[in-house]
Motif scaffolding. Sequence first.
Motif, PDB file in Angstrom:
ATOM      1  N   VAL A   1     -30.597  -8.636  10.835  1.00  0.00           N
ATOM      2  CA  VAL A   1     -30.911  -9.998  10.405  1.00  0.00           C
ATOM      3  C   VAL A   1     -31.854 -10.621  11.431  1.00  0.00           C
TER       4      VAL A   1
ATOM      5  N   LEU B   1     -34.831  -9.361   6.534  1.00  0.00           N
ATOM      6  CA  LEU B   1     -33.578  -8.623   6.402  1.00  0.00           C
ATOM      7  C   LEU B   1     -33.897  -7.147   6.214  1.00  0.00           C
TER       8      LEU B   1
ATOM      9  N   PHE C   1     -27.407 -13.635   2.983  1.00  0.00           N
ATOM     10  CA  PHE C   1     -28.447 -14.056   3.925  1.00  0.00           C
ATOM     11  C   PHE C   1     -29.698 -14.600   3.245  1.00  0.00           C
TER      12      PHE C   1
ATOM     13  N   ALA D   1     -26.309 -18.231   7.025  1.00  0.00           N
ATOM     14  CA  ALA D   1     -27.730 -18.067   6.790  1.00  0.00           C
ATOM     15  C   ALA D   1     -28.325 -19.358   6.308  1.00  0.00           C
TER      16      ALA D   1
END
Length: 378
Positions: free
Chosen positions: A285, A53, A236, A359
């Motif tokens: 991402v 990330l 995430f 995620a």
Amino acid sequence: MHSTRSIVALFGIMAVAGALPVARSAERLNNWAVLDPAAEAPTKPAEESPLPLVLRIDKTALTRYSDSDVDRTGEVKKMVLGTYCVGDSHTTGTIRAELLPDSQEAAFDIYFRGRTVTNTKGTQEPGVVWSHTITEFVSKRRVIFDPRKGFVVVGENETTGDTKLGYDRFGSTRQFGHRLITRITEKKSYQIFEQARLIADRDNKKEVAETFSKEVDQQVAEANKGLDLVRYVNGFLGDQKTLQLHAKSTKDFIYIGIGPEGEKYAPMAEMPPSRGTPAPMEIWVHASLLSEPVAALLKLITPDMPIPLLAQTKILSALALPISGSQSAMDVDFHDGWLVLGLPDDGAKAPPPAVAEGAKTEGTTEAKDNGNVAQQAR
């Protein structure tokens, strides 16, 4: 094993994909296979994989909250060396955020540069002194990024500068002996001139520092609320894991790479490739964090072409990002193995991704109940 919800989501994705301009050969499908996290993971050793990330923050995304002009007046009431002083102060200046090039941490400084002018009447019976001070100052606060807290002010306020003191005139509260009292008052004033100047320097800087610190605290709180970066990190990567953070900055951008602690990743020297027109605030991402519905849709997007609006909507829906009002302006892109979410240019707060849909995660009841969320890579 996928739940009914996941199967329905996949059918929805495939229906949208059918509306996209497609004429795909077996070779193209093979090329898109590298977007599958399961297919990509074995190709690189863990220590060569990027942090999954990355937050890319343009200076303009920060200055939207930090930069301002100051023009403030105040009242002066204080005792200085036995003299009661009353009057007014006038502070003008600019507050600006400055990024730290080549920084090893996600940090920037906020500076307050300006001047404070005071005009006072000091009375120590029977003498009276009219005076003014001018303080040129620079005040600084350091701000860092914490993946669990957002932007945080650290360290003490650093205020530097110099104060000039000037006596404008002298007088007396009495008519009888006015001239004599005035001369004595003038003589005594110059005897303590440097002491008085240092006290004015201290007091003016203290007032500037206190006012500036409150201003920065408010600006940081507004930036955390407006950008909402922590909720993306939690969405995430989960909100329970201990995280590692690596950062790099230039005079124009801050790059913040985030991943689970204990994993080995490639150094932040290698940034995700920049896009042609980056948004002021972007969340990158890596494909390894994407759930199967998102990865399935991305495999059907034509390479090197803008993602159609309908497909962007479906991707945000699969990430559990509800769209409303100006949030629909969020830019969605897939760039060299990264899903890129660009926040709107007007600084409107975009909603965070929900862990269950968008995620991979570990350990949460919601993730266990939702079959379309795979166990987190690595």
